[in-house]
Design an enzyme around this catalytic site. Structure first.
Site, mmCIF file in Angstrom:
data_model
loop_
_atom_site.group_PDB
_atom_site.id
_atom_site.type_symbol
_atom_site.label_atom_id
_atom_site.label_comp_id
_atom_site.label_asym_id
_atom_site.label_seq_id
_atom_site.Cartn_x
_atom_site.Cartn_y
_atom_site.Cartn_z
ATOM 1 C CE LYS A 11 44.938 39.375 43.811
ATOM 2 N NZ LYS A 11 44.429 38.310 42.561
ATOM 3 C CE1 TYR A 51 49.109 35.236 43.661
ATOM 4 C CE2 TYR A 51 50.882 36.902 43.604
ATOM 5 C CZ TYR A 51 49.462 36.627 43.920
ATOM 6 O OH TYR A 51 48.589 37.481 44.295
ATOM 7 C CG PHE A 59 47.511 31.707 35.332
ATOM 8 C CD1 PHE A 59 47.862 32.140 36.881
ATOM 9 C CD2 PHE A 59 46.893 30.426 35.389
ATOM 10 C CE1 PHE A 59 47.562 31.610 38.080
ATOM 11 C CE2 PHE A 59 46.532 29.871 36.613
ATOM 12 C CZ PHE A 59 47.209 30.386 37.922
ATOM 13 N NE ARG A 87 39.223 31.413 50.440
ATOM 14 C CZ ARG A 87 40.083 31.800 49.457
ATOM 15 N NH1 ARG A 87 41.074 32.422 49.647
ATOM 16 N NH2 ARG A 87 40.043 31.316 48.189
ATOM 17 C CB THR A 93 38.318 33.373 42.027
ATOM 18 O OG1 THR A 93 38.880 32.980 43.107
ATOM 19 C CG2 THR A 93 39.670 34.002 41.238
ATOM 20 N NE ARG A 104 38.806 37.982 44.547
ATOM 21 C CZ ARG A 104 39.249 37.024 45.059
ATOM 22 N NH1 ARG A 104 38.316 36.005 45.429
ATOM 23 N NH2 ARG A 104 40.459 36.846 45.171
ATOM 24 C CG ASN A 114 40.766 38.683 41.693
ATOM 25 O OD1 ASN A 114 41.629 39.244 42.273
ATOM 26 N ND2 ASN A 114 40.862 37.227 41.628
ATOM 27 C CG HIS A 117 46.115 36.713 48.036
ATOM 28 N ND1 HIS A 117 46.129 35.793 47.248
ATOM 29 C CD2 HIS A 117 46.684 36.702 49.211
ATOM 30 C CE1 HIS A 117 46.732 34.736 48.444
ATOM 31 N NE2 HIS A 117 47.045 35.314 49.185
ATOM 32 C CD GLU A 128 49.237 33.450 51.479
ATOM 33 O OE1 GLU A 128 48.905 32.873 50.557
ATOM 34 O OE2 GLU A 128 48.269 34.247 52.010
#
Length: 140
Positions: A11, A51, A59, A87, A93, A104, A114, A117, A128
């Site tokens: 990100k 998203y 948000f 993950r 998160t 993270r 964070n 993704h 995706e």
């Protein structure tokens, strides 16, 4: 166990701080291979589509704005049970709740910023991945 692919985004908060290599090192050390990757600046349209599952949440607008604020790195990772492994390496998160040594815990600035993704299922990974890569762009 099965070899599978998952989708990953590094990100804006992480690319801005030049952490792409450090983050990818964690993925590779865990046994994931990068089989497709590119650095892009998400358009408003791309971020909204990606998203859209969060469109009704308060948000959403802030998330789209954040994801279009700086370049991101979109990539496909491959490995044994790649979705679950990715993950695990990303961590919770909320970086305050993430395990030591996870992406993270080590790099995230906040719950919103964070750093990464990752797909939450093999089915979503396929969806995706297809938003950003064609099959001939994935090599491994």
């Amino acid at each position: 166990m099965t070899v599978q692919r998952t989708f990953s985004i590094i990100k804006p908060d992480a690319t801005k701080r030049n952490l792409t290599g450090a983050i990818n090192a964690k993925f590779e050390e865990a046994g994931l291979r990068i089989v497709a990757q590119r650095r892009i600046h998400l358009s408003d349209e791309q971020a909204k589509k990606f998203y859209e599952v969060h469109a009704e949440r308060p948000f959403y607008g802030e998330l789209v704005e954040f994801m279009t604020s700086e370049p991101v790195v979109v990539q496909v990772l491959e490995g044994e049970d790649a979705v679950a492994l990715h993950r695990k390496v990303m961590g919770a998160t909320n970086p305050a709740e993430a395990d030591a040594g996870t992406v993270r815990k080590d790099f995230a600035l906040s719950i919103g910023e964070n750093s990464v993704h990752g797909s939450d299922s093999a089915e979503n990974a396929a969806i995706e991945i297809a938003q950003f890569f064609t099959e001939d762009q994935i090599v491994g």
